[in-house]
Design a protein around this motif. Sequence first.
Motif, mmCIF file in Angstrom:
data_model
loop_
_atom_site.group_PDB
_atom_site.id
_atom_site.type_symbol
_atom_site.label_atom_id
_atom_site.label_comp_id
_atom_site.label_asym_id
_atom_site.label_seq_id
_atom_site.Cartn_x
_atom_site.Cartn_y
_atom_site.Cartn_z
ATOM 1 N N UNK A 300 0.701 -1.187 -0.031
ATOM 2 C CA UNK A 300 0.024 0.054 0.150
ATOM 3 C C UNK A 300 0.818 1.187 -0.069
ATOM 4 N N UNK A 301 0.367 2.346 -0.786
ATOM 5 C CA UNK A 301 0.991 3.433 -0.766
ATOM 6 C C UNK A 301 0.324 4.548 -0.508
ATOM 7 N N UNK A 302 0.733 5.805 0.175
ATOM 8 C CA UNK A 302 0.075 6.953 0.393
ATOM 9 C C UNK A 302 -0.700 7.346 -0.988
ATOM 10 N N UNK A 303 -1.841 7.883 -0.747
ATOM 11 C CA UNK A 303 -2.587 8.729 -2.105
ATOM 12 C C UNK A 303 -2.918 10.218 -1.666
ATOM 13 N N UNK A 304 -2.047 11.065 -1.717
ATOM 14 C CA UNK A 304 -2.272 12.288 -1.352
ATOM 15 C C UNK A 304 -3.494 13.231 -1.988
ATOM 16 N N UNK A 305 -4.043 12.513 -3.028
ATOM 17 C CA UNK A 305 -4.853 13.265 -3.812
ATOM 18 C C UNK A 305 -6.352 12.869 -3.307
ATOM 19 N N UNK A 306 -6.220 11.867 -2.555
ATOM 20 C CA UNK A 306 -7.298 11.304 -1.788
ATOM 21 C C UNK A 306 -7.694 11.930 -0.579
ATOM 22 N N UNK A 307 -8.656 12.753 -0.296
ATOM 23 C CA UNK A 307 -8.774 13.519 1.033
ATOM 24 C C UNK A 307 -9.223 12.582 1.870
#
Length: 451
Positions: A300-307
């Motif tokens: 899993x990676x961080x998805x910064x665009x998904x608030x």
Amino acid sequence: MARLRFPDGFHWGAATASYQIEGGWNEDGKGESIWDRFAHAPGNVKNGEHGDVACDTYHRFAEDVAIAKELGLTSYRFSIAWPRIQPSGRGVVNPKGLDFYRALVDALLDAGIRPFPTLYHWDLPQALEDAGGWPERDLAGRFADYAEGVTRALGDRVSDWMVFNEPNVFTACGYLMGIHAPGRRSLPDFLRAVHTVNRAHGLAFHAMKAVRGDLRIGTAFSFTDCQPACDNDADASAAGRWHRFVNEMFIGPTLRGAYPDVFREGGAPLEAMDVREGDLAEVRAALDFVGVNLYTRTLIEDAPEDANLGARPALPFGGNEGAKTDFGWEVWPEALYNVLVWLARDFDNPVLEITENGCSYGDGPDADGVVRDTRRIDFYRGYLEAVHRAIGDGADVRGYHAWSLLDNFEWAEGYEQRFGLVWVDPQTRDRTIKESGRWYAQVAAENGVDG
Ligand code: FCB
């Protein structure tokens, strides 16, 4: 003597599901299911394949039971097709549908094999989808009604049951991603479906217990071991959120009476799921066991665009270090170990049953008719070592079910992916036990795995 012995009375089993093996799709009064409708529509399943005949188990179940007996299995996981029992999803029970499952159960009992049915492995009556499907709140009560009817009919001879198969998978693939029946792509529908399924689960559990209090009832959850894609804080916390989203959205409310915190800022989309006053008390159910379906891990990676969730899988179906099955799923036995010890630790050491684990390899019969699927043997050996280690570390695992007894209809992939311990000829549907099946029989006979 086996090197790794399992606890006395450990169940060695195999798993199947109605739509994937039965065929007989419109026989003896069976209603249309969402999978009949979905697979009959062009473009949904590879090569236009469908389960109209599948492994023809509707007519050949006695052969399947004989094979399970020959392998020395002590448990057989199968599912009951709701539209065989209630063709339109409501009202009077179709006696011929029940007769089929009664005959199967009796054949298993005669063979000394525990019948281990799942009430719902994805084949919703189409009439109920036409009325709104799982996003529709009322479906919970309909499902409980079906569950109660089946329990009344078979509860005298079946003691161990699963309510659902992989609620996270059929809600997400069917209502959010549209890759499984009924093929809808809608976030609001998905979120509502999650909560209806959780309510259906709680209502069914209690309705079944009211019929017979001594039944053992669980559900087969799909779990994966969520690991950060990179060694940094953002991915580590994303892995935590994804874990709660993918692993805890169903077992959480069931066993703890609350939805997990899935958002970056905490909380869950309770309003969008239409969670109402009093619902969570209905959902809560003290399961007698937790069923574990597991195939691989997820990075899993961080998805910064998904608030909201702010997390996503970095790769589909595992990482890139282990070998891959023919389906491209990474072979990663440690994932099963990690999930078993997590469940033991976080849910007060529940009784666990491994309800599915297995691999797709295409190996077919050699010139002499023998299926030498040694990669499948290696797969099972590795995962069984992981189970053994988890038991040694305190996980209360009572049984293991290989997915699958037979090569069968693998949903949107059609028949190309072969998961069976038993080869099924595509034309004749004749069954041939693979080398992996022989090896698994040895494991069952010795109640353990050699090195
Ligand atoms: C699981 C399903 C099962 C089978 C395997 C390969 O997600 O429960 O029906 O398709 O995957």
